[in-house]
Design an enzyme around this catalytic site. Structure first.
Site, PDB file in Angstrom:
ATOM      1  N   ASP A 160     -37.205 -27.656   4.816  1.00 36.13           N
ATOM      2  CA  ASP A 160     -36.558 -26.427   5.262  1.00 36.13           C
ATOM      3  C   ASP A 160     -36.201 -25.508   4.114  1.00 36.13           C
ATOM      4  OD1 ASP A 160     -36.390 -26.815   8.149  1.00 36.13           O
ATOM      5  OD2 ASP A 160     -35.184 -28.557   7.626  1.00 36.13           O
ATOM      6  N   GLU A 205     -35.770 -27.003  20.114  1.00 32.97           N
ATOM      7  CA  GLU A 205     -35.632 -28.043  19.101  1.00 32.97           C
ATOM      8  C   GLU A 205     -34.189 -28.027  18.596  1.00 32.97           C
ATOM      9  OE1 GLU A 205     -38.353 -27.606  15.861  1.00 32.97           O
ATOM     10  OE2 GLU A 205     -40.063 -27.338  17.195  1.00 32.97           O
TER      11      GLU A 205
END
Length: 257
Positions: free
Chosen positions: A58, A47
């Site tokens: 995140d 990714e």
């Protein structure tokens, strides 16, 4: 040609290792080197993170990496430029992971066309509303054979999971917890119960587990409950510490295998 993501899961059903890294971190120009190094060390899917100023899913490690990448001058346009020759040497599935804002600014049609041109196989856009995916994004992504990967969490209802399973292809990204990304030492009983609940649903798509995987215990727990594991924060931390993708992936693998 069959999409590389589908091909991977057709040929391997367990212990798949996928690595996330943030393009432009720690160095703006080493994207292709990181990808090649990961493939050379046995990573089976990658990714590539598109840095964004407000990466809400995140944790602090990837937030800081994205901030540094943006300071280094990384942009979606620059990233596509760095990836244009990647398929001359790299064979494994590559996905882009990023937030909706840069993709919309680039334009859906142009974005998926550029993905196709570079040999990107799939995309993960965590803040893409599912209704918008169905009405606006899915037809364009399918036109260019780009698999749109959706995330599910312990809070996602069975009904929504079935809907995602029905309308996506490639794999389902199982977020291990409702929190943000970041390394954890182990998965508690609550997370294990979630893994078992999803397994019992007998979904059409294979599953990968991500968020919090950083060591042998969490990697094994993910692989025991899905087709494999996605590791991001731990690899990004090691990249920052060692400034070398080769050393970073070797240190990571020492703690996993």
């Amino acid at each position: 040609m069959e999409n590389r993501i589908n091909n991977l899961f057709k040929n391997k059903t367990k212990d798949i290792l996928s690595i996330y890294f943030c393009a432009g971190y720690p160095d703006a120009e080493n994207t292709a080197e990181v990808i090649q190094t990961l493939e050379n060390n046995g990573v089976e899917m990658i990714e590539i993170g598109i840095p964004f100023s407000d990466p809400m899913a995140d944790g602090v490690v990837i937030q800081n990496a994205a901030t540094q990448a943006l300071k280094n001058g990384m942009s979606l346009r620059k990233l596509f430029g760095q990836l244009q020759d990647i398929r001359h040497s790299v064979k494994i599935p590559l996905l882009l992971m990023g937030y909706l804002n840069p993709v919309m600014q680039y334009g859906y049609e142009a974005f998926f066309r550029s993905c196709r041109t570079c040999g990107i196989d799939g995309c993960i856009i965590p803040d893409l509303p599912f209704d918008d995916y169905l009405s606006e994004v899915k037809p364009i992504a399918e036109k260019y054979d780009i698999k749109m990967i959706m995330l599910i969490t312990p809070e996602t209802s069975d009904e929504r999971i079935r809907l995602i399973d029905e309308h996506t292809d490639g794999f389902i990204y199982m977020v291990s917890s409702a929190a943000t990304t970041g390394a954890q030492q182990s998965f508690d009983e609550q997370k294990q119960a979630y893994f078992h609940r999803i397994h019992a649903m007998s979904l059409r798509n294979p599953r990968m587990i991500g968020f919090g995987i950083s060591n042998r215990a969490t990697f094994r727990a993910a692989c025991d409950n899905a087709s494999g594991a996605i590791i991001g924060s731990r690899f990004v931390t090691l990249q920052g510490e060692h400034k070398s993708p080769e050393i970073a992936i070797r240190k990571l693998l020492e703690n996993l295998i």
